[in-house]
Design a protein around this motif. Structure first.
Motif, PDB file in Angstrom:
ATOM      1  N   LEU A 112      47.107  45.039  29.411  1.00 55.32           N
ATOM      2  CA  LEU A 112      47.621  43.823  28.766  1.00 55.32           C
ATOM      3  C   LEU A 112      47.453  43.994  27.261  1.00 55.32           C
ATOM      4  O   LEU A 112      46.749  43.249  26.584  1.00 55.32           O
ATOM      5  CB  LEU A 112      46.856  42.604  29.286  1.00 55.32           C
ATOM      6  N   HIS A 113      48.146  44.994  26.737  1.00 61.55           N
ATOM      7  CA  HIS A 113      47.751  45.580  25.468  1.00 61.55           C
ATOM      8  C   HIS A 113      48.057  44.692  24.271  1.00 61.55           C
ATOM      9  O   HIS A 113      47.342  44.737  23.260  1.00 61.55           O
ATOM     10  CB  HIS A 113      48.419  46.946  25.301  1.00 61.55           C
ATOM     11  N   VAL A 114      49.108  43.892  24.363  1.00 61.96           N
ATOM     12  CA  VAL A 114      49.434  43.052  23.212  1.00 61.96           C
ATOM     13  C   VAL A 114      48.315  42.049  22.956  1.00 61.96           C
ATOM     14  O   VAL A 114      48.020  41.725  21.789  1.00 61.96           O
ATOM     15  CB  VAL A 114      50.794  42.345  23.415  1.00 61.96           C
ATOM     16  N   LEU A 115      47.647  41.595  24.009  1.00 59.95           N
ATOM     17  CA  LEU A 115      46.522  40.686  23.817  1.00 59.95           C
ATOM     18  C   LEU A 115      45.397  41.388  23.070  1.00 59.95           C
ATOM     19  O   LEU A 115      44.784  40.813  22.169  1.00 59.95           O
ATOM     20  CB  LEU A 115      46.036  40.154  25.171  1.00 59.95           C
ATOM     21  N   HIS A 116      45.134  42.644  23.447  1.00 55.31           N
ATOM     22  CA  HIS A 116      44.067  43.378  22.771  1.00 55.31           C
ATOM     23  C   HIS A 116      44.354  43.539  21.280  1.00 55.31           C
ATOM     24  O   HIS A 116      43.448  43.407  20.448  1.00 55.31           O
ATOM     25  CB  HIS A 116      43.873  44.750  23.409  1.00 55.31           C
ATOM     26  N   HIS A 117      45.601  43.805  20.925  1.00 59.68           N
ATOM     27  CA  HIS A 117      45.904  43.978  19.509  1.00 59.68           C
ATOM     28  C   HIS A 117      45.854  42.659  18.749  1.00 59.68           C
ATOM     29  O   HIS A 117      45.554  42.653  17.545  1.00 59.68           O
ATOM     30  CB  HIS A 117      47.257  44.663  19.335  1.00 59.68           C
ATOM     31  N   GLN A 118      46.139  41.562  19.419  1.00 55.80           N
ATOM     32  CA  GLN A 118      46.028  40.269  18.755  1.00 55.80           C
ATOM     33  C   GLN A 118      44.580  39.799  18.653  1.00 55.80           C
ATOM     34  O   GLN A 118      44.198  39.165  17.676  1.00 55.80           O
ATOM     35  CB  GLN A 118      46.867  39.224  19.509  1.00 55.80           C
ATOM     36  N   ARG A 119      43.786  40.108  19.672  1.00 59.32           N
ATOM     37  CA  ARG A 119      42.386  39.658  19.704  1.00 59.32           C
ATOM     38  C   ARG A 119      41.498  40.815  20.146  1.00 59.32           C
ATOM     39  O   ARG A 119      40.971  40.841  21.267  1.00 59.32           O
ATOM     40  CB  ARG A 119      42.236  38.481  20.665  1.00 59.32           C
ATOM     41  N   PRO A 120      41.293  41.824  19.302  1.00 59.59           N
ATOM     42  CA  PRO A 120      40.554  43.023  19.715  1.00 59.59           C
ATOM     43  C   PRO A 120      39.082  42.772  20.032  1.00 59.59           C
ATOM     44  O   PRO A 120      38.448  43.616  20.664  1.00 59.59           O
ATOM     45  CB  PRO A 120      40.705  43.963  18.511  1.00 59.59           C
ATOM     46  N   GLY A 121      38.538  41.620  19.628  1.00 61.60           N
ATOM     47  CA  GLY A 121      37.144  41.339  19.904  1.00 61.60           C
ATOM     48  C   GLY A 121      36.884  40.700  21.255  1.00 61.60           C
ATOM     49  O   GLY A 121      35.724  40.508  21.636  1.00 61.60           O
TER      50      GLY A 121
ATOM     51  N   PRO B  28      41.931  39.014  31.428  1.00 60.85           N
ATOM     52  CA  PRO B  28      42.915  38.504  32.406  1.00 60.85           C
ATOM     53  C   PRO B  28      43.095  36.985  32.354  1.00 60.85           C
ATOM     54  O   PRO B  28      44.227  36.485  32.386  1.00 60.85           O
ATOM     55  CB  PRO B  28      42.334  38.957  33.751  1.00 60.85           C
ATOM     56  N   ARG B  29      41.994  36.251  32.268  1.00 56.08           N
ATOM     57  CA  ARG B  29      42.106  34.788  32.237  1.00 56.08           C
ATOM     58  C   ARG B  29      42.831  34.317  30.983  1.00 56.08           C
ATOM     59  O   ARG B  29      43.708  33.446  31.044  1.00 56.08           O
ATOM     60  CB  ARG B  29      40.720  34.156  32.302  1.00 56.08           C
ATOM     61  N   LEU B  30      42.475  34.904  29.845  1.00 54.99           N
ATOM     62  CA  LEU B  30      43.118  34.510  28.598  1.00 54.99           C
ATOM     63  C   LEU B  30      44.601  34.866  28.624  1.00 54.99           C
ATOM     64  O   LEU B  30      45.451  34.095  28.150  1.00 54.99           O
ATOM     65  CB  LEU B  30      42.427  35.192  27.420  1.00 54.99           C
ATOM     66  N   TYR B  31      44.931  36.022  29.207  1.00 49.40           N
ATOM     67  CA  TYR B  31      46.344  36.412  29.298  1.00 49.40           C
ATOM     68  C   TYR B  31      47.119  35.437  30.184  1.00 49.40           C
ATOM     69  O   TYR B  31      48.224  35.004  29.830  1.00 49.40           O
ATOM     70  CB  TYR B  31      46.476  37.835  29.837  1.00 49.40           C
ATOM     71  N   ARG B  32      46.550  35.092  31.351  1.00 51.11           N
ATOM     72  CA  ARG B  32      47.243  34.155  32.237  1.00 51.11           C
ATOM     73  C   ARG B  32      47.469  32.812  31.554  1.00 51.11           C
ATOM     74  O   ARG B  32      48.532  32.188  31.704  1.00 51.11           O
ATOM     75  CB  ARG B  32      46.435  33.951  33.525  1.00 51.11           C
ATOM     76  N   ARG B  33      46.497  32.378  30.792  1.00 53.35           N
ATOM     77  CA  ARG B  33      46.605  31.082  30.127  1.00 53.35           C
ATOM     78  C   ARG B  33      47.739  31.048  29.120  1.00 53.35           C
ATOM     79  O   ARG B  33      48.477  30.064  29.018  1.00 53.35           O
ATOM     80  CB  ARG B  33      45.280  30.747  29.430  1.00 53.35           C
ATOM     81  N   ASP B  34      47.888  32.139  28.346  1.00 48.47           N
ATOM     82  CA  ASP B  34      48.850  32.161  27.236  1.00 48.47           C
ATOM     83  C   ASP B  34      49.947  33.204  27.443  1.00 48.47           C
ATOM     84  O   ASP B  34      50.508  33.712  26.471  1.00 48.47           O
ATOM     85  CB  ASP B  34      48.116  32.433  25.918  1.00 48.47           C
ATOM     86  N   ARG B  35      50.267  33.497  28.704  1.00 52.11           N
ATOM     87  CA  ARG B  35      51.224  34.574  28.977  1.00 52.11           C
ATOM     88  C   ARG B  35      52.546  34.368  28.241  1.00 52.11           C
ATOM     89  O   ARG B  35      53.083  35.306  27.624  1.00 52.11           O
ATOM     90  CB  ARG B  35      51.502  34.676  30.475  1.00 52.11           C
ATOM     91  N   ASN B  36      53.115  33.178  28.300  1.00 49.00           N
ATOM     92  CA  ASN B  36      54.421  32.949  27.675  1.00 49.00           C
ATOM     93  C   ASN B  36      54.395  33.225  26.183  1.00 49.00           C
ATOM     94  O   ASN B  36      55.371  33.737  25.609  1.00 49.00           O
ATOM     95  CB  ASN B  36      54.883  31.517  27.940  1.00 49.00           C
TER      96      ASN B  36
END
Length: 337
Positions: A254-263, A270-278
């Motif tokens: 889920l790499h785009v999430l990592h680049h937006q929030r690397p910390g 997974p939970r954060l991605y599901r919450r803000d997937r759109n």
């Protein structure tokens, strides 16, 4: 697609509420214990198991350790980076010193330069000048390396050989800091091989199977992570619906999430991605794959992209001198993209 995000949407992605970092992240401490104890067990009991199982499990652990190194680079599992670095320092992969990986990966996180073969040390692209110098055989190898089959079969060799060649040149040119890193790394590798080859009596070629399979698994993760686009937010992909490889890669699929929030720690991704997937899908322009079988279906024998970077497409005779020297070798794309 990026322009469609409102400022409040972007702020919700980049600064999510209710995300805090514990003083000690025990999930990652437990994972560290699993990886290192698993490594000790598989090397100690290797003669009691089928060889193919030994190599596959060993490769999995080496790749998983690479994911753990990536995690500690980003400040986990403690708030003391010296402790974190000590967790990631052991050289299970043999070929990649942790301090070099750490330095290169943090540079990679300058997102405005993602995929640039000069500015991004984890880019898989060539400048036109470097491409012109490859020759027919080199271009064939580089083109095959842009397919998934090539990336898995020859990608580890290309990555390791290119990296070692570049490091040799740097040390030969008098880089003492690099030489010291390699001296320390060499001592650690020697200690590791004493355990593997002397204590456990495992032949080197078997352990090299660990290294190669581990590198191939890492090549699978990084293969479709990035591709050039005009806006840097659209250069980072998402691979959904991959629970097994997601765990291996600590959810960097889920790499785009990592680049937006690397910390963000791996177990919260997974939970954060599901919450803000759109929001993430809108941000990256819809660059989404339905698991690694989808990646294989598209690119197993087809190139993921042209290996020549579109912003460095001048013929070699017109390329600036600094581009010639900086991009004179095969792109390395270190394992923790």
């Amino acid at each position: 697609m990026v322009a469609d995000l409102t400022s409040s949407d972007r702020n919700a992605v980049e600064h999510p509420r209710h995300i805090s970092v514990a003083r000690v992240e025990w999930q990652t401490v437990l994972l560290t214990g699993v990886i290192y104890s698993g490594f000790v067990a598989i090397t100690w009991f290797w003669e009691s198991l089928p060889l193919i199982l030994v190599v596959v499990l060993g490769g999995w652990l080496v790749a998983w350790h690479g994911s753990l190194q990536h995690e500690v680079i980003h400040g986990h599992p403690t708030r003391n980076q010296t402790i974190n670095d000590a967790i990631g320092w052991p050289p299970l992969s043999l070929w990649l010193p942790y301090p070099i990986y750490r330095q290169a990966h943090l540079v990679h996180h300058r997102d405005e330069h993602l995929t640039d073969p000069i500015e991004d040390p984890e880019s898989s692209y060539f400048t036109q000048a470097a491409w012109d110098r490859l020759g027919s055989v080199g271009k064939l190898v580089a083109s095959w390396n842009m397919t998934l089959l090539g990336r898995l079969l020859i990608g580890p060799f290309v990555m390791i050989a290119s990296f070692l060649a570049q490091e040799t040149v740097m040390i030969a040119n008098g880089n003492r800091k690099r030489a010291l890193i390699w001296l320390q790394h060499g001592l650690a590798v020697a200690a590791l091989l004493v355990w593997v080859m002397v204590v456990c009596k495992m032949p080197f070629w078997v352990y090299f199977g660990f290294v190669y399979v581990g590198a191939a698994l890492t090549r699978l993760r990084s293969y479709a992570e990035h591709r050039y686009a005009d806006h840097h937010d659209e250069r980072t992909a998402i691979v959904e619906n991959s629970p097994l490889f997601g765990l291996l890669f600590l959810y960097n699929n889920l790499h785009v999430l990592h680049h937006q929030r690397p910390g963000i720690p791996w177990y919260r991704i997974p939970r954060l991605y599901r919450r803000d997937r759109n929001l993430f899908v809108s941000m990256n322009g819809g660059l989404v794959y339905d698991g690694y079988l989808d990646v294989a279906r598209r690119y197993f024998l087809n190139p993921h992209d042209d290996p020549r970077h579109p912003r460095h497409s001048l013929p070699s005779e017109f390329a600036p001198v600094h581009q010639e020297s900086a991009a004179s070798t095969v792109p390395v794309q270190l394992s923790g993209a």
